[in-house]
Write a protein that holds these residues in place. Structure first.
Motif, PDB file in Angstrom:
ATOM      1  N   THR A 122       0.862  -1.177   0.000  1.00 50.62           N
ATOM      2  CA  THR A 122       0.000   0.000   0.000  1.00 50.62           C
ATOM      3  C   THR A 122       0.902   1.231   0.000  1.00 50.62           C
ATOM      4  OG1 THR A 122      -0.177  -0.184   2.419  1.00 50.62           O
ATOM      5  CG2 THR A 122      -1.998  -1.046   1.109  1.00 50.62           C
ATOM      6  N   ARG A 123       0.523   2.238  -0.806  1.00 49.42           N
ATOM      7  CA  ARG A 123       1.332   3.450  -0.945  1.00 49.42           C
ATOM      8  C   ARG A 123       0.462   4.690  -0.828  1.00 49.42           C
ATOM      9  NH1 ARG A 123       6.379   2.329  -3.208  1.00 49.42           N
ATOM     10  NH2 ARG A 123       6.560   0.255  -4.150  1.00 49.42           N
ATOM     11  N   ARG A 124       1.104   5.778  -0.461  1.00 52.30           N
ATOM     12  CA  ARG A 124       0.438   7.067  -0.530  1.00 52.30           C
ATOM     13  C   ARG A 124       0.382   7.516  -1.993  1.00 52.30           C
ATOM     14  NH1 ARG A 124       3.717   7.418   4.092  1.00 52.30           N
ATOM     15  NH2 ARG A 124       2.486   7.536   6.015  1.00 52.30           N
ATOM     16  N   ALA A 125      -0.387   8.556  -2.255  1.00 54.62           N
ATOM     17  CA  ALA A 125      -0.567   9.016  -3.629  1.00 54.62           C
ATOM     18  C   ALA A 125       0.752   9.426  -4.283  1.00 54.62           C
ATOM     19  CB  ALA A 125      -1.558  10.173  -3.668  1.00 54.62           C
ATOM     20  N   ASN A 126       1.732   9.867  -3.472  1.00 51.75           N
ATOM     21  CA  ASN A 126       3.022  10.269  -4.039  1.00 51.75           C
ATOM     22  C   ASN A 126       3.975   9.095  -4.240  1.00 51.75           C
ATOM     23  OD1 ASN A 126       3.806   9.619  -1.455  1.00 51.75           O
ATOM     24  ND2 ASN A 126       4.564  11.652  -0.905  1.00 51.75           N
ATOM     25  N   GLY A 127       3.516   7.891  -3.907  1.00 52.85           N
ATOM     26  CA  GLY A 127       4.335   6.702  -4.110  1.00 52.85           C
ATOM     27  C   GLY A 127       5.066   6.216  -2.877  1.00 52.85           C
ATOM     28  N   ASP A 128       5.041   6.988  -1.787  1.00 57.31           N
ATOM     29  CA  ASP A 128       5.708   6.540  -0.559  1.00 57.31           C
ATOM     30  C   ASP A 128       5.070   5.238  -0.071  1.00 57.31           C
ATOM     31  OD1 ASP A 128       7.330   8.722  -0.616  1.00 57.31           O
ATOM     32  OD2 ASP A 128       6.272   9.837   0.953  1.00 57.31           O
ATOM     33  N   LEU A 129       5.912   4.262   0.243  1.00 59.51           N
ATOM     34  CA  LEU A 129       5.423   2.966   0.704  1.00 59.51           C
ATOM     35  C   LEU A 129       4.890   3.075   2.125  1.00 59.51           C
ATOM     36  CD1 LEU A 129       5.207   0.016  -0.283  1.00 59.51           C
ATOM     37  CD2 LEU A 129       7.405  -0.410   0.829  1.00 59.51           C
ATOM     38  N   VAL A 130       3.645   2.636   2.314  1.00 55.39           N
ATOM     39  CA  VAL A 130       3.040   2.644   3.640  1.00 55.39           C
ATOM     40  C   VAL A 130       3.259   1.297   4.306  1.00 55.39           C
ATOM     41  CG1 VAL A 130       0.900   2.929   4.955  1.00 55.39           C
ATOM     42  CG2 VAL A 130       1.295   4.304   2.910  1.00 55.39           C
ATOM     43  N   ARG A 131       2.897   0.231   3.594  1.00 57.41           N
ATOM     44  CA  ARG A 131       3.095  -1.118   4.119  1.00 57.41           C
ATOM     45  C   ARG A 131       3.355  -2.096   2.990  1.00 57.41           C
ATOM     46  NH1 ARG A 131      -0.075  -3.436   9.356  1.00 57.41           N
ATOM     47  NH2 ARG A 131       0.775  -1.975  10.845  1.00 57.41           N
ATOM     48  N   SER A 132       4.087  -3.138   3.308  1.00 57.58           N
ATOM     49  CA  SER A 132       4.339  -4.218   2.363  1.00 57.58           C
ATOM     50  C   SER A 132       4.264  -5.515   3.149  1.00 57.58           C
ATOM     51  CB  SER A 132       5.725  -4.058   1.731  1.00 57.58           C
ATOM     52  OG  SER A 132       6.011  -5.150   0.883  1.00 57.58           O
ATOM     53  N   VAL A 133       3.307  -6.371   2.809  1.00 58.70           N
ATOM     54  CA  VAL A 133       3.099  -7.584   3.595  1.00 58.70           C
ATOM     55  C   VAL A 133       2.857  -8.785   2.689  1.00 58.70           C
ATOM     56  CG1 VAL A 133       2.168  -6.411   5.624  1.00 58.70           C
ATOM     57  CG2 VAL A 133       0.631  -7.103   3.813  1.00 58.70           C
ATOM     58  N   PRO A 134       3.423  -9.931   3.054  1.00 53.86           N
ATOM     59  CA  PRO A 134       3.082 -11.161   2.324  1.00 53.86           C
ATOM     60  C   PRO A 134       1.686 -11.611   2.720  1.00 53.86           C
ATOM     61  CG  PRO A 134       4.519 -11.671   4.171  1.00 53.86           C
ATOM     62  CD  PRO A 134       4.375 -10.168   4.140  1.00 53.86           C
ATOM     63  N   MET A 135       0.971 -12.240   1.808  1.00 49.76           N
ATOM     64  CA  MET A 135      -0.315 -12.808   2.158  1.00 49.76           C
ATOM     65  C   MET A 135      -0.079 -14.046   3.026  1.00 49.76           C
ATOM     66  SD  MET A 135      -2.452 -10.788   0.745  1.00 49.76           S
ATOM     67  CE  MET A 135      -4.052 -11.549   0.536  1.00 49.76           C
ATOM     68  N   PRO A 136      -1.009 -14.361   3.935  1.00 46.53           N
ATOM     69  CA  PRO A 136      -0.858 -15.586   4.734  1.00 46.53           C
ATOM     70  C   PRO A 136      -0.724 -16.804   3.820  1.00 46.53           C
ATOM     71  CG  PRO A 136      -2.651 -14.226   5.580  1.00 46.53           C
ATOM     72  CD  PRO A 136      -2.232 -13.616   4.277  1.00 46.53           C
ATOM     73  N   GLU A 137      -0.037 -17.814   4.310  1.00 48.43           N
ATOM     74  CA  GLU A 137       0.215 -19.009   3.500  1.00 48.43           C
ATOM     75  C   GLU A 137      -1.084 -19.629   2.986  1.00 48.43           C
ATOM     76  OE1 GLU A 137       2.563 -23.315   3.838  1.00 48.43           O
ATOM     77  OE2 GLU A 137       2.649 -21.860   5.473  1.00 48.43           O
ATOM     78  N   SER A 138      -2.110 -19.646   3.826  1.00 46.09           N
ATOM     79  CA  SER A 138      -3.379 -20.242   3.409  1.00 46.09           C
ATOM     80  C   SER A 138      -4.010 -19.464   2.260  1.00 46.09           C
ATOM     81  CB  SER A 138      -4.347 -20.306   4.594  1.00 46.09           C
ATOM     82  OG  SER A 138      -4.561 -19.006   5.115  1.00 46.09           O
ATOM     83  N   VAL A 139      -3.808 -18.144   2.230  1.00 45.82           N
ATOM     84  CA  VAL A 139      -4.338 -17.327   1.133  1.00 45.82           C
ATOM     85  C   VAL A 139      -3.535 -17.575  -0.136  1.00 45.82           C
ATOM     86  CG1 VAL A 139      -4.709 -14.964   0.320  1.00 45.82           C
ATOM     87  CG2 VAL A 139      -5.216 -15.571   2.691  1.00 45.82           C
ATOM     88  N   GLN A 140      -2.209 -17.689   0.001  1.00 44.67           N
ATOM     89  CA  GLN A 140      -1.376 -17.952  -1.175  1.00 44.67           C
ATOM     90  C   GLN A 140      -1.744 -19.278  -1.836  1.00 44.67           C
ATOM     91  OE1 GLN A 140       2.864 -17.396  -0.715  1.00 44.67           O
ATOM     92  NE2 GLN A 140       2.598 -15.760   0.790  1.00 44.67           N
ATOM     93  N   LYS A 141      -2.204 -20.224  -1.037  1.00 43.49           N
ATOM     94  CA  LYS A 141      -2.581 -21.527  -1.582  1.00 43.49           C
ATOM     95  C   LYS A 141      -4.001 -21.549  -2.131  1.00 43.49           C
ATOM     96  CE  LYS A 141       0.549 -24.237   1.337  1.00 43.49           C
ATOM     97  NZ  LYS A 141       0.646 -25.271   2.411  1.00 43.49           N
ATOM     98  N   TYR A 142      -4.763 -20.470  -1.898  1.00 43.87           N
ATOM     99  CA  TYR A 142      -6.144 -20.388  -2.346  1.00 43.87           C
ATOM    100  C   TYR A 142      -6.136 -19.939  -3.806  1.00 43.87           C
ATOM    101  CZ  TYR A 142     -11.138 -19.140  -2.217  1.00 43.87           C
ATOM    102  OH  TYR A 142     -12.482 -19.056  -2.449  1.00 43.87           O
ATOM    103  N   VAL A 143      -5.907 -20.877  -4.714  1.00 46.33           N
ATOM    104  CA  VAL A 143      -5.811 -20.572  -6.141  1.00 46.33           C
ATOM    105  C   VAL A 143      -7.214 -20.564  -6.731  1.00 46.33           C
ATOM    106  CG1 VAL A 143      -4.802 -21.262  -8.341  1.00 46.33           C
ATOM    107  CG2 VAL A 143      -3.532 -21.632  -6.224  1.00 46.33           C
TER     108      VAL A 143
END
Length: 355
Positions: A122-143
Motif C-alpha cells: 500500500t502506498r500514498r498518492a506520491n508513491g511513498d510505501l506505507v506497508r508491504s506484507v506477504p499474504m498468509p500461506e493459506s491465502v497464497q494456496k487459495y488458487v
C-alpha cells in the motif's frame, strides 16, 4: 455508482477479483509520474507499467496497471507479476494509516486460467510505501479461477501475453480462462449472519487473551534500523540488543548484537520458524513469532460482503470455511514476540510492534 466502502487492505485484491464482472484487456502505456517506480523494491529493471482496460468504467479505481517487466517464470509453467491499482478515494483500513495506491504480486497459471495473490503493498498518492506484507500461506494456496470479463482477467491477460512474448517456445503461457460462471447469489440466512457475528466476537476475544505485546517494546520505524535492549529471563535488561531494519513487516531484517557486534541476522519470514547461529562456540537461535489481530473497522457487514463476493467465483466451499477464510483475509500483523535462546533455554526476549 462510485464505491465508498473501505475494505481492509488484505481483502481488497481478492474482493475486486470477484466484484468486477465484465471486461477485456487492452494495453496502454502509463504516463504517470510513478511509472518509474517498481512495486518490488528489489527489482533492478526499469518497470513497464501498462494499463489494464476492461470495457466498463472503473468506479473504485482511477486506473489499474501491470508491470510487464515484473513478469517472471515460476515452477510448472506458472508466472508471477506485479499489478498496481490507483484508488479514486483515500482508503483507510485502520486508524493508523491510509493509502491511495494498492499493489499485488500475483501468481498466475495461464494454462488453467487461475491465480492467487502472494503479497500486497500500500502506498500514498506520491508513491511513498506505507506497508508491504506477504499474504498468509493459506491465502497464497487459495488458487482461484480468473473470472472472465473482469478487471483481474484484464490484468492477467497482459501478464500472460508478456510471458508468451518472453518465452515464445513455451506453451504454458497461452491463456485459457474458463467460460463465464453465472453466479446466483443466495442471501445469507439469519443463522449464517449469527454465525458470522459469533466468529468475529470469538476472534476479538482471542486477540485480547493473547496479550499481543509487553513493555519494553522495540517500535519499528519505516526505512530505519532501530535497536532496543532485550530483557533477560529475570526481567532485567540483558547484554543483547534486538534490531529491526526496514519496518514494513515484509522482509524486515532482524539482527541481534552485543557490544555493537552483530552475531545473528535474518529476514522476518525466516525468524518465524527461527534462525540459528553460533555464539562463542555455542548454538543460538532467534525466533520472532507473528502477532496477528483482526483489522480495525472489520464488522459483520465486512465479512458478509467478502463471503458474497467469494460466492461469485466457481470455487465451492462450506459456509464454515467461507467464514474462516473471510476473517483470515481481514487479519493483520501488528507485531512479533522475539526470543533469543541457547541449548539451555530462553536467554532474552523482546516484543516488536509495527510503526
Amino acid at each position: 455508482m462510485k464505491a465508498t466502502m473501505q475494505l481492509p487492505f488484505f481483502r481488497i485484491t481478492f474482493s475486486i477479483a470477484f466484484l468486477c464482472l465484465s471486461g477485456i484487456s487492452q494495453a496502454a502505456q502509463s504516463a504517470d509520474p510513478l511509472s518509474t517506480l517498481p512495486a518490488d523494491p528489489q527489482q533492478t529493471t526499469q518497470p513497464q507499467w501498462v494499463k489494464a482496460v476492461p470495457p466498463y468504467p472503473l468506479t473504485l479505481f482511477s486506473k489499474a496497471e501491470v508491470d510487464l517487466n515484473s513478469v517472471k517464470q515460476g515452477d510448472n509453467g506458472q508466472i508471477t507479476a506485479w499489478e498496481r491499482d490507483t484508488y479514486e478515494e483515500l482508503q483507510q483500513p485502520s486508524t493508523d494509516y491510509a493509502f491511495q495506491i494498492g499493489e499485488a504480486h500475483y501468481l498466475i497459471d495461464c494454462n488453467d486460467g487461475k491465480y492467487t495473490s502472494l503479497a500486497v503493498n500500500t502506498r500514498r498518492a506520491n508513491g511513498d510505501l506505507v506497508r508491504s506484507v506477504p499474504m498468509p500461506e493459506s491465502v497464497q494456496k487459495y488458487v482461484a479461477d480468473v473470472p472472465p470479463d473482469s478487471l483481474i482477467s484484464a490484468e492477467v491477460t497482459l501478464a500472460c501475453a508478456q510471458a508468451q512474448k518472453n518465452w515464445p517456445i513455451d506453451q504454458h503461457y497461452d491463456l485459457h480462462i474458463k467460460p463465464k460462471h453465472v453466479a446466483t447469489i443466495t442471501p445469507l440466512t439469519l443463522q449464517e449472519k449469527e454465525k458470522i457475528g459469533q466468529a468475529i466476537a470469538q476472534r476479538k476475544e482471542t486477540d485480547k487473551r493473547n496479550a499481543p505485546v509487553a513493555e519494553p517494546l522495540l517500535t519499528a520505524q519505516n526505512g530505519k534500523n532501530v535497536c532496543h535492549t532485550m530483557n533477560g529471563v529475570d526481567g532485567n535488561p540483558s547484554s543483547y540488543e534486538l534490531c529491526d531494519a526496514q519496518a514494513m513487516f515484509s522482509h524486515d531484517v532482524y539482527s541481534v548484537r552485543t557490544g555493537g557486534i552483530i552475531f545473528l541476522r535474518g529476514i522476518d519470514d525466516d525468524t518465524t520458524k527461527g534462525i540459528d547461529g553460533v555464539f562463542y562456540g555455542s548454538p543460538i537461535r532467534l525466533q520472532c513469532e507473528p502477532v496477528n489481530q483482526l483489522a480495525d473497522g472489520v464488522t459483520n457487514k465486512t465479512i458478509e460482503g467478502a463471503i458474497q463476493a467469494d460466492r461469485m467465483s466457481s470455487k465451492k466451499i462450506s459456509f464454515d470455511d467461507e467464514v474462516r477464510f473471510a476473517i483470515l483475509t481481514n487479519v493483520v500483523e501488528i507485531g512479533r514476540h522475539c526470543t533469543l535462546s541457547n541449548t539451555e533455554g530462553v536467554m532474552a526476549k523482546l516484543d516488536v510492534v509495527s510503526p
